[in-house]
Scaffold this motif. Structure first.
Motif, mmCIF file in Angstrom:
data_model
loop_
_atom_site.group_PDB
_atom_site.id
_atom_site.type_symbol
_atom_site.label_atom_id
_atom_site.label_comp_id
_atom_site.label_asym_id
_atom_site.label_seq_id
_atom_site.Cartn_x
_atom_site.Cartn_y
_atom_site.Cartn_z
ATOM 1 N N LYS A 8 1.001 -1.077 0.017
ATOM 2 C CA LYS A 8 0.099 -0.052 -0.007
ATOM 3 C C LYS A 8 0.922 1.230 -0.080
ATOM 4 O O LYS A 8 0.631 2.500 -0.249
ATOM 5 N N ASP A 9 2.031 1.234 0.346
ATOM 6 C CA ASP A 9 3.007 2.371 0.335
ATOM 7 C C ASP A 9 3.406 2.647 -0.779
ATOM 8 O O ASP A 9 4.034 3.929 -1.020
ATOM 9 N N ALA A 10 3.656 1.731 -1.885
ATOM 10 C CA ALA A 10 3.965 1.870 -3.177
ATOM 11 C C ALA A 10 3.300 3.077 -3.977
ATOM 12 O O ALA A 10 2.175 2.973 -4.113
ATOM 13 N N LYS A 11 3.873 4.138 -4.442
ATOM 14 C CA LYS A 11 3.318 5.028 -5.191
ATOM 15 C C LYS A 11 2.885 4.623 -6.522
ATOM 16 O O LYS A 11 1.973 5.160 -7.073
ATOM 17 N N ASN A 12 3.746 3.887 -6.979
ATOM 18 C CA ASN A 12 3.478 3.517 -8.554
ATOM 19 C C ASN A 12 2.741 2.043 -8.710
ATOM 20 O O ASN A 12 2.782 1.460 -9.788
ATOM 21 N N ALA A 13 2.369 1.917 -7.483
ATOM 22 C CA ALA A 13 1.778 0.492 -7.745
ATOM 23 C C ALA A 13 0.270 0.426 -8.452
ATOM 24 O O ALA A 13 -0.220 1.336 -8.512
ATOM 25 N N LEU A 14 0.117 -0.411 -9.135
ATOM 26 C CA LEU A 14 -1.043 -0.987 -9.911
ATOM 27 C C LEU A 14 -2.126 -1.327 -9.074
ATOM 28 O O LEU A 14 -2.065 -2.278 -8.232
ATOM 29 N N ASP A 15 -3.538 -0.702 -9.340
ATOM 30 C CA ASP A 15 -4.591 -1.390 -8.671
ATOM 31 C C ASP A 15 -5.316 -2.516 -9.487
ATOM 32 O O ASP A 15 -4.935 -2.237 -10.781
ATOM 33 N N LEU A 16 -5.997 -3.397 -8.862
ATOM 34 C CA LEU A 16 -6.836 -4.136 -9.830
ATOM 35 C C LEU A 16 -7.449 -3.375 -10.844
ATOM 36 O O LEU A 16 -7.757 -4.114 -12.138
#
Length: 67
Positions: A8-16
């Motif tokens: 959840k802390d990753a800024k560039n993470a993709l959501d489903l």
């Protein structure tokens, strides 16, 4: 250390939702039809093993949308 999911802390993470197709919004259509035509439509739907909605959607796709 802190509680929570590290991802959840990753800024560039993709959501489903970023990788799946969102369902299209639908609207309700209501119209009057002659009773004899309605009965014929229901019989056709029954013979086709489809709902009236499925039949009409297919007809609209064939006649209008794919033009």
């Amino acid at each position: 250390m802190k509680a929570g999911r590290p991802s959840k802390d990753a800024k560039n993470a993709l959501d489903l939702s970023d990788v799946t197709n969102a369902p299209k919004k639908t609207v309700r259509v209501n119209f009057n039809i002659d009773e004899e035509k309605y009965i014929a439509l229901k019989k056709h739907a029954l013979d086709s093993r489809k709902t009236v909605t499925q039949l009409l959607t297919e007809m609209i796709d064939e006649k209008i949308v794919e033009r």
